[in-house]
Motif scaffolding. Structure first.
Motif, PDB file in Angstrom:
ATOM      1  N   ARG B 167       0.810  -1.211   0.000  1.00 22.83           N
ATOM      2  CA  ARG B 167       0.000   0.000   0.000  1.00 22.83           C
ATOM      3  C   ARG B 167       0.846   1.264   0.000  1.00 22.83           C
ATOM      4  NH1 ARG B 167      -3.646  -1.769   4.989  1.00 22.83           N
ATOM      5  NH2 ARG B 167      -5.035  -3.287   4.009  1.00 22.83           N
ATOM      6  N   CYS B 168       2.113   1.117   0.293  1.00 21.75           N
ATOM      7  CA  CYS B 168       2.973   2.290   0.447  1.00 21.75           C
ATOM      8  C   CYS B 168       3.125   3.022  -0.879  1.00 21.75           C
ATOM      9  CB  CYS B 168       4.334   1.848   0.979  1.00 21.75           C
ATOM     10  SG  CYS B 168       5.574   3.133   0.943  1.00 21.75           S
ATOM     11  N   ILE B 169       2.980   4.338  -0.851  1.00 22.44           N
ATOM     12  CA  ILE B 169       3.119   5.116  -2.081  1.00 22.44           C
ATOM     13  C   ILE B 169       4.447   5.875  -2.116  1.00 22.44           C
ATOM     14  CG2 ILE B 169       0.614   5.322  -2.342  1.00 22.44           C
ATOM     15  CD1 ILE B 169       0.956   8.265  -1.392  1.00 22.44           C
ATOM     16  N   LEU B 170       5.352   5.500  -1.253  1.00 24.18           N
ATOM     17  CA  LEU B 170       6.700   6.069  -1.233  1.00 24.18           C
ATOM     18  C   LEU B 170       6.729   7.598  -1.166  1.00 24.18           C
ATOM     19  CD1 LEU B 170       8.484   3.574  -3.639  1.00 24.18           C
ATOM     20  CD2 LEU B 170       8.643   3.692  -1.156  1.00 24.18           C
ATOM     21  N   CYS B 171       5.957   8.114  -0.228  1.00 17.31           N
ATOM     22  CA  CYS B 171       6.029   9.559   0.007  1.00 17.31           C
ATOM     23  C   CYS B 171       7.208   9.879   0.923  1.00 17.31           C
ATOM     24  CB  CYS B 171       4.740  10.057   0.629  1.00 17.31           C
ATOM     25  SG  CYS B 171       4.520   9.510   2.338  1.00 17.31           S
ATOM     26  N   TYR B 172       7.760   8.841   1.553  1.00 12.15           N
ATOM     27  CA  TYR B 172       8.929   8.946   2.439  1.00 12.15           C
ATOM     28  C   TYR B 172       8.676   9.803   3.677  1.00 12.15           C
ATOM     29  CZ  TYR B 172      11.299   7.036  -1.645  1.00 12.15           C
ATOM     30  OH  TYR B 172      11.667   6.261  -2.714  1.00 12.15           O
ATOM     31  N   LYS B 173       7.403  10.133   3.932  1.00 12.29           N
ATOM     32  CA  LYS B 173       7.140  10.985   5.092  1.00 12.29           C
ATOM     33  C   LYS B 173       7.555  10.301   6.388  1.00 12.29           C
ATOM     34  CE  LYS B 173       2.854  12.431   4.473  1.00 12.29           C
ATOM     35  NZ  LYS B 173       1.572  13.154   4.401  1.00 12.29           N
ATOM     36  N   CYS B 174       7.293   9.005   6.475  1.00  9.80           N
ATOM     37  CA  CYS B 174       7.586   8.302   7.727  1.00  9.80           C
ATOM     38  C   CYS B 174       9.081   8.330   8.020  1.00  9.80           C
ATOM     39  CB  CYS B 174       7.065   6.864   7.664  1.00  9.80           C
ATOM     40  SG  CYS B 174       7.568   5.943   6.208  1.00  9.80           S
ATOM     41  N   VAL B 175       9.873   7.990   7.021  1.00  5.72           N
ATOM     42  CA  VAL B 175      11.318   7.942   7.233  1.00  5.72           C
ATOM     43  C   VAL B 175      11.859   9.341   7.514  1.00  5.72           C
ATOM     44  CG1 VAL B 175      13.511   7.200   6.272  1.00  5.72           C
ATOM     45  CG2 VAL B 175      11.428   6.026   5.613  1.00  5.72           C
TER      46      VAL B 175
END
Ligand SMILES: Cc1cc2nc3c(=O)[nH]c(=O)nc-3n(C[C@H](O)[C@H](O)[C@H](O)COP(=O)(O)O)c2cc1C
Ligand code: SF4
Ligand code: FES
Lengths: 158, 852, 444
Positions: B167-175
């Motif tokens: 489901r991850c859309i690789l917005c990289y917000k979490c990292v």
């Protein structure tokens, strides 16, 4: 530590060359790869301890770059370029030839653990195509004869 | 994050541009996105977060800007004078639709089973753009967990986080948030291109004290929390605005609840930029489980023949009336005292004090349940320091920040993030001084670990550095040397074990800083010699003029510590407050005033005989557990109100079930002195009542109503809160006494009590999610030290002081150093207060390995 | 023996003064500092450092008309002049030796055979921008180049061309040889900066541009190996001389890497404005097409540049002429393919490459390249569907100009031109589920 003293010393020396020690990650990965032959979490941990950067940073960087195998490979890692210039001069048939010769499919390692065959993107050797890299060395302008000889020599050396 | 005054651009503070035909003026440095949002034009985003640096990765926020040939990402384009921006042209819509299409290529169509459904940015945008047909005719790319046979990726990457990489859309917000805002390195992005994946760090769990935020900011259902998953759909819940009860900043939160079940399902942020920036510590996020746990006290208990048995409220109240009246009649009301928790709301705290003072004429009351050897009155330098105004947001634009005698990550997580933010965005110079290494040092220019027990000498050393280097212009600076010992930087530096050069750098920074924030914390507050250290700090403040060019404060620790001070829940309210109280009540008792410590001493002497405890747990938290127990056991009558049965309720004659903060509406004063309101989310569970109602019920029994109406109560509180409780700084430099540090032969290590980063006080042990992060006490010590004792991570260790011992597992600390060990005080199974000696400055212990 | 057996036109360069880059590349002793110095090496560095002001050097390079040889062709002197004059931060120079653009193998020759020329050019550029620590970022696979450069750097230190107080001027300059890890994107300058900082090699949004905030957020210049190797000659012989080479607007010489279906693939240094046909057919260069087959098309500037069809080959190799012909000079990698080459097959090779090399940061490039590879792979495998061409064009349109860095553009421009030039062949492939021509290249 998986890394030996020599590798550790080399990595430490690299750290001193940069204004920020994190810059030494990529050189450290290269040094580690040359010693170990591949990279994994344990190696990342070692590097993290040596250059004092969180381990996740090492793993993130390492997996971004494709030059380092992330699991054990044969003694000789054969990387055949299959990009356009090499392909125009028969890279695909070179790959099949190697597959036949080594009796493995690309991505595999021979049973004697001598050779692993993989394909790679352009290695900057386009005017001497087709070509392959075995461990650190380039083999260019390849012909069947040359390939036979190279493999034979490596087998003999092993 | 905009620069209000940018010297590089001639000081012009604003820019004016046109967006969709509207003219808007915004501070220079605003992005086009921020400018648009400021006039209510909504531009969608995935990768943008208001508190992170923009990366322009997802590309959903395209706008068209005249004179720019291509679409621009508004989140990363700085607004310029004269720009003409369009947010809704065909080209923009086209660009957005294309990005959505790209994102959806490999996104699973599992909305019906996805917990983000109903609040998913991707789902909402897809509806908005009417993308109902896919042109993608291929198998979607699938991550499959190694140990699972299905295509459903469902990976527990932390105690409370499940990751679904598909489901991850690789917005990289979490990292990004994890590293940038929290300084945590347990989550990463691996591989590259379209097979990039987010995952935990090698061999680690995502278990940092802010991990819940990662779930909250994930725009899709890639990260979900275990507390919320599969329990309820978001549209079936209602939200109630509230305030965190486990932080002194009063982090703003929302409860998600379901009325029929009278149940809370989760907590998210209710962003307040002045206070929390939208980040929640895990303690804040998961502590609602303290209320929803089924171990709650159900009914009142009355001790009969040495055993506590369930009773009705009426029975309990009758017993209280009878027994307290007996004491009052026989020995006088002044032999009755009380202790209330500083996490209670204003109404409860105020009612508590009014009840004791008015009904029994007693001044024996306090809210401090864990600070040893308190000073009797407020006329002291510690109180002066603690009363100083402080603004959390003031940390943001400080250019020099000092944290002293505090481990922010364990005590003030919200302020910890602010300090990191000042470092990230304003390149603030951070100095960290503490008797042991703390994580704030990650962003510090200098970390100064001074010898245990030399807090005041370290501060003196900083003052001496300023004098010797001639860094300050304070007119009476010559007086200072007469008031402090030693009198040279060299000697002071040597005594506190920090290099003079290092101290000079910090002194210079304090002198040069244009806006300084100086914060001290629990190690000062809880210290026996807090007055001596505070005196040194008063001098520091005077010498450098800190309060004039910034702020200096001791941070209050609990949700309503400041409320307790401002409402006079202490033996000696500050003079201004006393005056107002006298007016409101037409007179105050002038009987002897005792604080927690003196009350305990007098209980032991059987001079206090009746006692009411509300929400506090001194047996668990006050130094020297045996002493506290013995004191309480001497009482003729003890009433304890709490949410749970505790070590303290076990000693009570009557136990009353207390409602938790989500079960009633209440006001709290945060450490800035800011009054905030928490609405009622639940009906009180079982037979619990809010503190103020319990007190009113008891007061009724004494036929002395506390208030004629709620309005009366609130107007009294309002009047008190208007009183300025700031105490004036001393006139000149003050004398800094020399403290006596007892050394204990054969006990070589200094023990510091702390909170685990996932716990606060004694209640959070009831929150399952928090227990999943840490459920047991440990002793934390430096690796080198552990090696010297031949100890390994996880070993059982016996920790002994001259008066007690406990056995705890060992945790090797990455950043602690040799002289100290830390033990969290949050776990009933390991009563660490039993090691502490009541009158000591430093607690000395020794350790040994427990044979297997 | 040279490491790479690649053919060069060094023999011509020995005779032709103008061809300065390749003059000594067939001299096996050139890698040694003594030989390099004997050939006039490090004179330019000495001259620059002892007799010129940094601003003068920038001016001279500006005047020479030198443009970046890494692909974008940005005027070099102008780039240097963007370094803020009064920033208190350190400045950095990075030589971009990532050479990963398919078809390109020119920088490697310079590094393997004339490494000191690269160092000397870097030193001058460093001085011009006030840098005291410069880096060369070499792709990790170029182990031999790395060793050559490392050896040469040691020699240069020993001969005091690098280090402290160079030539007694008080100027200090250090050089670090940094190796990459196998990522084409790290040739893109902002990704390179991240990579050099130890991050994942992901591109950064601009602004800020590297000249303002580059490596470690300090002012930074990134230049290609060939660009920098040209600098000593400009300093030695002057901008006016350099301007006499090449054309009015594209001055100087350029190394072209000629590969694919030609008889003599190799690296050839020629003046800009050289005729493409001549490069392919002249016996001194390409020597014509393998098997004397008919030429089908050419990629003139590396795999990221639009194709030229057979009837467009009478074009001069300079920035303007190629732009006019609808393509770009790029990195100067001329890839030639003959009539037996299926265009769909070529594009599949390329899009596979770009998908593999996309850093994964921005959505259009990350997802778009993957989708394109799947569609084109399906066509190549005989599964094409009506509407596929339009779909490809549409997807390309949704990537072009919409990404953080130019990798997205690089991936789609060749596709767009391949469809424009050979649309019928694409259609044939879809309709007949096979190639129009037989692409089955055997190696010898
Ligand atoms: C995807 C991509 C790959 C690139 N690879 C290289 C490369 O391998 N070598 C290089 O010199 N420049 C490369 N460039 C160009 C650089 O970004 C940069 O423009 C160049 O190094 C500047 O040097 P120059 O001005 O001397 O040409 C690449 C650009 C892009 C977008
Ligand atoms: S897990 Fe969520 S927050 Fe993290 S990169 Fe993926 S979509 Fe973004
Ligand atoms: S929100 Fe602007 S690019 Fe993601």
């Amino acid at each position: 530590m998986i890394l030996n003293d020599e590798a550790i010393a080399k990595i430490k020396e690299r750290v001193g060359l940069y204004p920020q020690s994190k810059s030494a990650i990529l050189p450290a990965l290269t040094i580690a790869y040359h010693q170990v032959g591949y990279l994994n979490d344990k190696v990342y941990k070692d590097i993290a301890d040596i250059i004092k950067v969180p381990c996740v940073e090492i793993a993130e960087a390492a997996t971004f770059y494709t030059m380092f195998p992330k699991e054990p490979v044969g003694k000789y890692l054969i990387q055949v370029c299959h990009n356009i210039s090499c392909a125009l001069l028969g890279a695909d048939s070179l790959i099949s030839y190697l597959e036949q010769k080594l009796e493995i499919k690309k991505g595999e390692t021979t049973r004697d653990n001598l050779f692993t065959l993989v394909t790679v993107e352009c290695l900057g050797s386009c005017a001497t195509a087709p070509m392959m890299q075995i461990n650190q060395d380039y083999y260019e302008n390849l012909t069947r004869e040359k390939v036979d000889k190279i493999i034979e020599e490596l087998r003999a050396k092993a | 994050m905009a620069d209000k005054q940018n010297p590089e651009t001639g000081g012009q503070a604003t820019v004016t541009l046109t967006i969709d035909g509207l003219t808007v003026t915004v501070p220079r440095g605003y992005t086009v996105l921020e400018a648009a949002r400021s006039i209510g034009i909504n531009i969608p985003t995935f990768c943008w977060h208001p508190k992170l640096k923009p990366v322009g990765a997802c590309r959903i926020c395209y706008v068209e800007i005249e004179k720019f040939p291509k679409l621009q990402v508004s989140c990363a384009t700085v607004a310029m004078d004269g720009m003409v921006v369009h947010t809704n042209t065909d080209q923009v819509k086209n660009g957005r639709r294309a990005v959505l299409e790209f994102i959806l290529l490999n996104h699973p169509l599992d909305c019906p089973t996805c917990d983000k459904g109903g609040e998913c940015d991707l789902q909402n945008l897809t509806f908005a753009h009417g993308l109902d047909d896919s042109r993608f005719a291929f198998q979607k790319y699938r991550f499959v967990d190694d140990d699972m046979t299905t295509t459903f990726d469902d990976k527990r990457i932390g105690p409370e986080i499940i990751l679904n990489r598909n489901r991850c859309i690789l917005c990289y917000k979490c990292v990004r948030a994890n590293k940038e805002a929290f300084g945590e390195y347990d989550l990463g992005a691996y591989e590259r291109g379209n097979i990039t994946e987010i995952n935990a760090a090698p061999g680690r769990q995502v278990a940092n004290p802010f991990s819940g935020n990662l779930v909250e900011i994930c725009p899709v259902g890639a990260l979900t929390n275990t507390d919320w998953r599969y329990k309820i759909r978001v549209w079936l819940t209602k939200t109630t605005p509230s305030i965190c009860n486990f932080s002194s900043s009063g982090t703003n939160i929302l409860f998600y609840k379901e009325d029929h079940k009278n149940k809370i399902y989760r907590v998210t942020s209710r962003r307040n930029d002045d206070i929390d920036d939208g980040w929640l510590a895990d303690i804040t996020r998961y502590s609602y489980q303290v209320i929803t746990s089924d171990e709650r006290l159900i009914k009142p208990l009355i001790k009969k023949e040495g055993k506590q048995v369930p009773a009705t409220w009426e029975e309990a109240l009758e017993v209280i009336k009878k027994r307290l009246n007996e004491i009052k009649d026989k020995k006088g009301g002044v032999c009755i005292g009380g202790l209330a928790s500083p996490s209670l709301d204003n109404a409860s705290l105020y009612s508590f004090a009014k009840f004791l003072r008015r009904t029994f004429n007693s001044n024996k009351l306090d809210y401090r349940q864990d600070y040893r050897m308190l000073p009797k009155d407020t006329a002291n330098n510690y109180s002066i320091l603690a009363s100083q105004p402080f603004k959390i947001a003031g940390i943001d634009d400080s250019d020099v920040i000092v944290t002293f005698a505090t481990d922010l990550l364990r005590e003030h997580q919200n302020e910890y993030l602010r300090v990191r933010k000042a470092f990230n965005f304003k390149k603030a110079r951070i100095f960290v001084a503490n008797p042991y290494a703390v994580k704030t040092a990650d962003v510090a220019e200098l970390e100064m670990v001074y010898k245990v027990g030399t807090d005041e000498i370290f501060i003196n050393a900083v003052c001496l550095a300023a004098l010797e280097e001639n860094l300050v212009a304070c007119p009476d600076r010559a007086d200072l040397k007469k008031k402090i010992k030693p009198s040279s930087l060299k000697d002071a530096a040597e005594q506190c074990g920090v290099a003079p050069e290092t101290i000079k750098i910090m002194a210079r920074a304090l002198a040069e800083g244009k806006k300084v924030t100086f914060i001290a914390g629990e190690l000062l507050t809880r210290c026996r010699d807090r007055e001596i250290i505070a005196s040194a700090l008063c001098n520091l403040n005077r010498l450098f003029g800190l309060n004039r060019k910034g702020q200096i404060a001791v941070l209050a620790r609990y949700a309503n510590s400041m409320g307790a001070v401002k409402l006079g829940i202490s033996p000696e309210p500050v003079p201004a407050l006393k005056k107002e109280l006298e007016k409101i009540w037409s007179g105050l008792p002038d009987t002897e005033a005792y604080n927690t410590d003196t009350m305990l001493v007098h209980m032991k002497k059987e001079e206090i005989n009746g006692f009411i405890i509300m929400g506090a747990n001194p047996v668990m938290l006050y130094p020297d557990r045996e002493f506290v127990k013995e004191s309480l056991e001497k009482l003729d009558f003890l009433v304890v109100c709490d949410l749970y049965e505790t070590e303290t309720t076990a000693l009570a004659d009557v136990v009353l079930p207390l409602a938790g903060w989500a079960e009633y509406a209440g006001d709290y004063i945060n450490l800035e002195g800011c009054r905030q309101h928490a609405e009622q989310a639940l009906k009180p569970r079982f037979e619990a009542y809010p503190g103020y109602e319990i007190l009113e019920m008891i007061a009724d029994k004494f036929e002395k109503k506390l208030f004629s109406s709620t309005e009366e109560r609130e107007s009294e509180i309002d009047r008190l809160l208007k009183v300025d409780t700031t105490l004036p700084w001393p006139d000149g430099f003050v004398e800094v006494k020399t403290a006596e540090i007892e050394i204990e032969k054969d006990y070589p290590l200094a023990l510091f009590l702390c909170d685990d980063p996932h716990h606060c006080g004694h209640l959070t042990e009831k929150a399952n999610s928090l227990v999943n992060f840490c459920g047991e006490a440990y002793i934390e010590m430096a690796e080198e030290q552990a090696r010297a004792y031949n100890l390994n991570e996880g070993d059982s260790v016996r920790l002994e002081s001259p008066i007690g011992k406990i056995i705890v597992p060992l945790k090797i600390s990455e950043h602690l150093d040799n002289q100290v060990v830390l033990v969290p005080r949050n776990f009933t199974s390991h009563p660490v207060t039993s090691l502490l000696m009541r009158k000591r400055r430093i607690d000395w212990v020794r350790i040994s390995k427990v044979a297997e | 023996m040279f490491y790479s057996p690649v053919i060069t036109n060094a023999a011509e360069a020995v005779k032709n003064e103008k061809l300065h880059l390749f003059r000594f590349v067939e001299d096996s002793e050139q890698v040694k500092i003594g030989t390099y110095e004997a050939h006039g090496g490090y004179q330019a560095w000495k001259k620059a450092l002892t007799s010129m002001q940094p601003a003068q050097i920038v001016e001279e390079v500006k005047k020479s008309g030198l443009r970046g040889r890494g692909g974008a062709g940005f005027p070099t002197g102008m780039k240097w002049s963007f370094i803020p004059k009064d920033s208190p931060k350190p400045r950095y120079l990075i030589c971009n030796a990532d050479e990963s653009e398919p078809g390109t193998c020119k920088d490697r020759v310079l590094m393997e055979r004339d490494p000191h020329a690269v160092i000397e050019g870097m030193a001058i550029a460093a001085y011009a921008i006030g840098c005291h620590r410069m880096f060369i970022y070499i792709r990790g696979e170029f182990n031999h180049s790395i060793i050559r450069l490392e050896t040469a750097v040691k020699e240069a230190y020993a001969h005091k061309h690098l280090g402290k107080n160079i030539y007694g001027t008080g100027y200090d300059l250090d050089m670090v040889v940094h190796s990459g890890g196998g990522a084409y994107i790290c040739g893109e300058e902002t990704a390179l900066l991240n990579s050099l900082e130890g991050e994942r090699g992901m591109s950064r949004i601009r602004p800020p541009f590297p000249a303002i905030e580059g490596l470690y957020a300090c002012p930074t210049i990134v230049n290609n190996v060939e660009t920098l190797a040209s600098v000593p000659h400009i300093i030695n012989r002057g901008a006016d001389w350099y301007r006499t080479l090449g054309t009015e607007k594209s001055s100087g010489t350029k190394i072209f890497s000629l590969s694919g279906h030609v008889k003599r693939p190799g690296n050839y240094e020629v003046e800009l404005g050289f005729n493409l046909k001549k490069l392919i057919y002249d016996p001194a260069y390409g020597g014509g097409i393998l098997g004397d087959k008919k030429i089908k098309g050419v990629i003139p500037g590396g795999s990221s540049t639009p194709f030229l069809k057979a009837d467009m080959l009478d074009v001069n190799l300079d920035y303007e002429s190629l732009a006019q012909a609808g393509s770009m000079l790029g990195s100067g990698a001329v890839i030639v393919f003959h009539e037996d080459t299926c265009i769909v097959w070529v594009i599949l090779k390329l899009i596979h490459f770009y998908r593999h090399e996309s850093c994964g940061k921005c959505t259009p490039c990350r997802e778009g390249t993957g989708w394109l590879e799947q569609i084109i792979g399906r066509i190549e495998a005989g599964g094409g569907k009506p509407g596929d061409i339009e779909l490809i064009e549409d997807v390309c349109g949704n990537i072009l100009g919409r990404t953080i860095c130019p990798l997205g553009d690089a991936a789609v421009m060749p596709i767009q031109s391949a469809i424009k030039h050979w649309r019928d062949e694409w259609q044939f492939h879809i309709d007949n589920k096979k190639c129009m021509v037989k692409t089955n290249f055997e190696f010898r």
